[in-house]
Design a protein around this motif. Structure first.
Motif, PDB file in Angstrom:
ATOM      1  N   MET A   5       0.121  -0.213   6.388  1.00 21.89           N
ATOM      2  CA  MET A   5       0.768   1.019   6.851  1.00 21.89           C
ATOM      3  C   MET A   5       1.481   0.804   8.178  1.00 21.89           C
ATOM      4  O   MET A   5       2.510   1.429   8.448  1.00 21.89           O
ATOM      5  CB  MET A   5      -0.267   2.137   6.957  1.00 21.89           C
ATOM      6  CG  MET A   5      -0.913   2.511   5.614  1.00 21.89           C
ATOM      7  SD  MET A   5       0.251   2.825   4.262  1.00 21.89           S
ATOM      8  CE  MET A   5       1.034   4.337   4.852  1.00 21.89           C
ATOM      9  N   GLY A   6       0.962  -0.093   9.007  1.00 27.68           N
ATOM     10  CA  GLY A   6       1.655  -0.455  10.236  1.00 27.68           C
ATOM     11  C   GLY A   6       2.979  -1.140   9.943  1.00 27.68           C
ATOM     12  O   GLY A   6       3.997  -0.874  10.602  1.00 27.68           O
ATOM     13  N   THR A   7       2.983  -2.016   8.944  1.00 23.38           N
ATOM     14  CA  THR A   7       4.213  -2.687   8.535  1.00 23.38           C
ATOM     15  C   THR A   7       5.219  -1.674   7.996  1.00 23.38           C
ATOM     16  O   THR A   7       6.421  -1.756   8.288  1.00 23.38           O
ATOM     17  CB  THR A   7       3.915  -3.745   7.464  1.00 23.38           C
ATOM     18  OG1 THR A   7       3.021  -4.726   8.006  1.00 23.38           O
ATOM     19  CG2 THR A   7       5.190  -4.426   6.992  1.00 23.38           C
ATOM     20  N   LEU A   8       4.743  -0.710   7.210  1.00 27.30           N
ATOM     21  CA  LEU A   8       5.635   0.316   6.684  1.00 27.30           C
ATOM     22  C   LEU A   8       6.277   1.098   7.819  1.00 27.30           C
ATOM     23  O   LEU A   8       7.481   1.397   7.792  1.00 27.30           O
ATOM     24  CB  LEU A   8       4.859   1.261   5.756  1.00 27.30           C
ATOM     25  CG  LEU A   8       5.662   2.406   5.126  1.00 27.30           C
ATOM     26  CD1 LEU A   8       6.764   1.881   4.226  1.00 27.30           C
ATOM     27  CD2 LEU A   8       4.729   3.332   4.332  1.00 27.30           C
ATOM     28  N   ALA A   9       5.484   1.440   8.836  1.00 27.07           N
ATOM     29  CA  ALA A   9       6.009   2.202   9.968  1.00 27.07           C
ATOM     30  C   ALA A   9       7.024   1.398  10.778  1.00 27.07           C
ATOM     31  O   ALA A   9       8.038   1.936  11.234  1.00 27.07           O
ATOM     32  CB  ALA A   9       4.864   2.658  10.862  1.00 27.07           C
ATOM     33  N   SER A  10       6.773   0.102  10.952  1.00 27.57           N
ATOM     34  CA  SER A  10       7.643  -0.711  11.809  1.00 27.57           C
ATOM     35  C   SER A  10       8.856  -1.281  11.082  1.00 27.57           C
ATOM     36  O   SER A  10       9.930  -1.416  11.669  1.00 27.57           O
ATOM     37  CB  SER A  10       6.835  -1.856  12.440  1.00 27.57           C
ATOM     38  OG  SER A  10       6.317  -2.725  11.435  1.00 27.57           O
ATOM     39  N   GLU A  11       8.674  -1.606   9.783  1.00 25.56           N
ATOM     40  CA  GLU A  11       9.746  -2.283   9.051  1.00 25.56           C
ATOM     41  C   GLU A  11      10.366  -1.423   7.948  1.00 25.56           C
ATOM     42  O   GLU A  11      11.383  -1.798   7.371  1.00 25.56           O
ATOM     43  CB  GLU A  11       9.221  -3.588   8.439  1.00 25.56           C
ATOM     44  CG  GLU A  11       8.694  -4.579   9.476  1.00 25.56           C
ATOM     45  CD  GLU A  11       8.170  -5.864   8.851  1.00 25.56           C
ATOM     46  OE1 GLU A  11       8.435  -6.081   7.638  1.00 25.56           O
ATOM     47  OE2 GLU A  11       7.497  -6.631   9.562  1.00 25.56           O
ATOM     48  N   SER A  56       3.009  10.680   0.061  1.00 28.16           N
ATOM     49  CA  SER A  56       1.923  10.657   1.047  1.00 28.16           C
ATOM     50  C   SER A  56       0.610  10.143   0.468  1.00 28.16           C
ATOM     51  O   SER A  56      -0.217   9.589   1.201  1.00 28.16           O
ATOM     52  CB  SER A  56       1.725  12.042   1.655  1.00 28.16           C
ATOM     53  OG  SER A  56       1.304  12.977   0.694  1.00 28.16           O
ATOM     54  N   ASN A  57       0.370  10.318  -0.826  1.00 25.44           N
ATOM     55  CA  ASN A  57      -0.896   9.865  -1.410  1.00 25.44           C
ATOM     56  C   ASN A  57      -0.890   8.392  -1.809  1.00 25.44           C
ATOM     57  O   ASN A  57      -1.915   7.875  -2.265  1.00 25.44           O
ATOM     58  CB  ASN A  57      -1.250  10.726  -2.622  1.00 25.44           C
ATOM     59  CG  ASN A  57      -2.038  11.952  -2.229  1.00 25.44           C
ATOM     60  OD1 ASN A  57      -3.227  11.888  -1.973  1.00 25.44           O
ATOM     61  ND2 ASN A  57      -1.335  13.072  -2.129  1.00 25.44           N
ATOM     62  N   PHE A  58       0.229   7.738  -1.624  1.00 28.43           N
ATOM     63  CA  PHE A  58       0.305   6.321  -1.949  1.00 28.43           C
ATOM     64  C   PHE A  58      -0.765   5.531  -1.189  1.00 28.43           C
ATOM     65  O   PHE A  58      -1.333   4.573  -1.715  1.00 28.43           O
ATOM     66  CB  PHE A  58       1.698   5.788  -1.609  1.00 28.43           C
ATOM     67  CG  PHE A  58       1.842   4.304  -1.772  1.00 28.43           C
ATOM     68  CD1 PHE A  58       1.944   3.741  -3.035  1.00 28.43           C
ATOM     69  CD2 PHE A  58       1.860   3.464  -0.669  1.00 28.43           C
ATOM     70  CE1 PHE A  58       2.071   2.369  -3.193  1.00 28.43           C
ATOM     71  CE2 PHE A  58       1.989   2.094  -0.811  1.00 28.43           C
ATOM     72  CZ  PHE A  58       2.100   1.544  -2.085  1.00 28.43           C
ATOM     73  N   GLU A  59      -1.081   5.953   0.027  1.00 28.19           N
ATOM     74  CA  GLU A  59      -2.064   5.224   0.835  1.00 28.19           C
ATOM     75  C   GLU A  59      -3.437   5.214   0.180  1.00 28.19           C
ATOM     76  O   GLU A  59      -4.180   4.234   0.300  1.00 28.19           O
ATOM     77  CB  GLU A  59      -2.143   5.818   2.239  1.00 28.19           C
ATOM     78  CG  GLU A  59      -3.076   5.051   3.158  1.00 28.19           C
ATOM     79  CD  GLU A  59      -2.991   5.486   4.609  1.00 28.19           C
ATOM     80  OE1 GLU A  59      -3.957   5.218   5.354  1.00 28.19           O
ATOM     81  OE2 GLU A  59      -1.970   6.079   5.005  1.00 28.19           O
ATOM     82  N   ARG A  60      -3.799   6.294  -0.504  1.00 27.78           N
ATOM     83  CA  ARG A  60      -5.097   6.305  -1.196  1.00 27.78           C
ATOM     84  C   ARG A  60      -5.118   5.250  -2.305  1.00 27.78           C
ATOM     85  O   ARG A  60      -6.111   4.543  -2.481  1.00 27.78           O
ATOM     86  CB  ARG A  60      -5.370   7.687  -1.783  1.00 27.78           C
ATOM     87  CG  ARG A  60      -5.875   8.709  -0.781  1.00 27.78           C
ATOM     88  CD  ARG A  60      -6.393   9.957  -1.461  1.00 27.78           C
ATOM     89  NE  ARG A  60      -7.039  10.856  -0.506  1.00 27.78           N
ATOM     90  CZ  ARG A  60      -6.534  12.011  -0.089  1.00 27.78           C
ATOM     91  NH1 ARG A  60      -5.354  12.413  -0.541  1.00 27.78           N
ATOM     92  NH2 ARG A  60      -7.184  12.767   0.779  1.00 27.78           N
ATOM     93  N   TYR A  61      -4.042   5.146  -3.055  1.00 25.65           N
ATOM     94  CA  TYR A  61      -3.994   4.124  -4.099  1.00 25.65           C
ATOM     95  C   TYR A  61      -4.045   2.730  -3.479  1.00 25.65           C
ATOM     96  O   TYR A  61      -4.753   1.829  -3.967  1.00 25.65           O
ATOM     97  CB  TYR A  61      -2.735   4.268  -4.953  1.00 25.65           C
ATOM     98  CG  TYR A  61      -2.600   3.158  -5.963  1.00 25.65           C
ATOM     99  CD1 TYR A  61      -3.459   3.077  -7.054  1.00 25.65           C
ATOM    100  CD2 TYR A  61      -1.653   2.149  -5.793  1.00 25.65           C
ATOM    101  CE1 TYR A  61      -3.373   2.034  -7.967  1.00 25.65           C
ATOM    102  CE2 TYR A  61      -1.557   1.106  -6.698  1.00 25.65           C
ATOM    103  CZ  TYR A  61      -2.418   1.050  -7.778  1.00 25.65           C
ATOM    104  OH  TYR A  61      -2.334   0.014  -8.670  1.00 25.65           O
TER     105      TYR A  61
END
Length: 471
Positions: free
Chosen positions: A338-344, A317-322
């Motif tokens: 993050m949108g790409t991660l959610a969709s793909e 979950s903390n990957f987004e901060r990096y």
């Protein structure tokens, strides 16, 4: 200093409001508008401070004077009064190039105590001084839950519900959570893995109406105060290692990490000015972080149950901060990734970005076999008993430490918490009395399906005062 979201759609918040928010209202993670730069003169002054005083100095850089110094000192003293070592996080030398930072001297014998005992005191303080309702909701792969419960159990004005994956934590971890029968504690044992628990938590925090109605507060490392509290022991470890090994040595840090929170605390310390040489991520066979550092691809893989269950995590979950700092604090780019991660189901960084990742981080995923081999080796050669997570850190140290360097490897848990693995080596360890006594206690937990609607029902009953853990 104000705090903003990695996705850029949250108005700047003060420190306490940021902590109360937890997950950003836009789904992002909260970060400081700027990271304080610590001068060489300040580092020179700090290196002589004991842990508690160092904590106050670092925390004060981020807290905007929202907590008076006298109150902050009382919170820090109360948080670490139950730790079994006066240093809080003592450093042990195993050989000329390897030092172990013991982070397991808190009440639940794991590194999560360092942040969560403070967080419990902090939430209690906010509840009393601001009249806030504190309903804590969190997910755990084993250690967070026990530490969070211990930090707030019995505290007036606070309720806590922890989700853990059913039969996928160690027996000691399970007992530490489920033998607590305080009325303000609810344990939900979810028939799934940690990622399932974490997904439900993030979905509930993203439901702003539900979050507001039930006064949800975060205890997981999505909450910035967790990151900040952990940053302190990076400074403390560096100072003690330089003191023992000599100022001429380059100092690396090897960190067992599943959710990227612990290693991100080190990244933050380094950006503040702490001259760590190498930041090394140690994972197990759930090695999404190793694959990202080596290839640039961030994609959850097949879940594997290992001897180091606290790192059995595929979605960090903390990957987004990096990612936010990797993308030069460009929240629009973060949102797109993050949108790409959610969709793909995957994102990829390439070229200069990947080279930058590899200049900032190194990573190794240790296998179960490596873990057991290293536990046996260091027990035989040094007399020191590693827990399986710490063994991952030592495996990464062996892979990346070079001449002229020393590595501080974090001991994130006491080996007694993972005796299932230790026994495979025919090693008989003596349990601390607090752990030995758990086996005779009655357990209280509610086993549920991996279903957000069922979690919601349980929470509504609990916050209304109708739910109890089932024995």
């Amino acid at each position: 200093m104000n705090y903003i979201s990695t996705r850029g759609q949250v108005a700047p918040k003060g420190f306490i409001d940021t902590v109360l928010m937890g997950l950003g209202e836009d789904g992002g993670l909260m970060v400081p508008e700027r990271i304080p730069a610590v001068s060489s003169d300040t580092l020179e002054w700090w290196k002589g401070l004991p842990f508690r005083e160092l904590f106050i100095e670092i925390f004060s850089l981020y807290a905007n004077d929202e907590i008076p110094q006298g109150d902050l000192k009382e919170l820090v003293d109360a948080s670490y009064a139950t730790f079994r070592d006066p240093e809080v996080t003592p450093l042990r030398k195993l050989d000329d190039s390897l030092y172990i930072l013991e982070l397991f001297h808190g009440p639940t014998f794991a590194f999560k105590d360092v942040a969560l005992q403070f967080m419990g005191e902090f939430y209690s303080y906010v509840s009393k001084t601001r009249g806030e309702i504190i309903h804590i909701l969190g997910a755990t792969s084993g250690d967070t839950g026990a530490a969070a419960i211990q930090g707030v159990r019995g505290k007036e004005g606070i309720k806590i519900c922890i989700l853990h994956p059913h039969e996928k934590v160690s027996k000691v971890q399970e007992l530490q959570m489920t033998t607590v029968h305080d009325e303000n504690v609810l344990n939900l044992s979810v028939k799934g893995n940690f990622d399932d628990c974490q997904r439900i938590i993030k979905e509930l925090f993203s439901d702003l109406e539900f979050k507001g109605e039930h006064h949800l507060r975060a205890i997981n490392s999505i909450n910035f105060v967790r990151i900040l509290a952990q940053t302190v022991y990076y400074f403390y470890a560096y100072f003690r290692a330089a003191e023992q090994a000599g100022e001429s040595k380059k100092i690396n840090v090897s960190v067992p990490s599943g959710n990227f929170g612990n290693i991100f605390s080190g990244f933050l310390a380094k950006k503040m000015g702490l001259p760590i040489h190498k930041l090394i991520i140690a994972t197990n066979e759930n090695n999404i972080l190793e694959r990202f550092v080596k290839t640039g691809e961030y994609r959850p893989g097949e879940f594997r149950k290992t001897h180091s269950p606290s790192m059995d995590i595929q979605v960090a979950s903390n990957f987004e901060r990096y990612l936010y700092y990797l993308l030069d604090e460009d929240s629009a780019k973060v949102s797109a990734y993050m949108g790409t991660l959610a969709s793909e189901g995957r994102i990829v960084v390439e070229g200069d970005l990947l080279r930058r990742v590899q200049s900032e981080l190194q990573a190794l995923g240790a296998t179960n076999e490596q873990n057991l081999e290293l536990i046996g080796k260091y027990r035989s050669e040094t007399g020191y008993l590693l827990d399986p997570h710490t063994a991952c850190g030592v495996a990464a140290y062996e892979a990346f430490n070079e001449d002229g360097e020393i590595t501080v490897s974090f001991a994130t848990a006491h080996p007694a918490k993972f005796d299932e693995a230790i026994r495979l080596l025919d090693i008989v360890q003596e349990f601390p009395v607090e752990i030995a006594e758990l086996i005779a206690k009655e357990q209280y937990q509610t086993v549920i399906e991996n279903d957000k609607a069922e979690v919601t029902r349980q929470l509504e009953a609990f916050f209304a005062g109708d739910a109890v853990n089932k024995a």
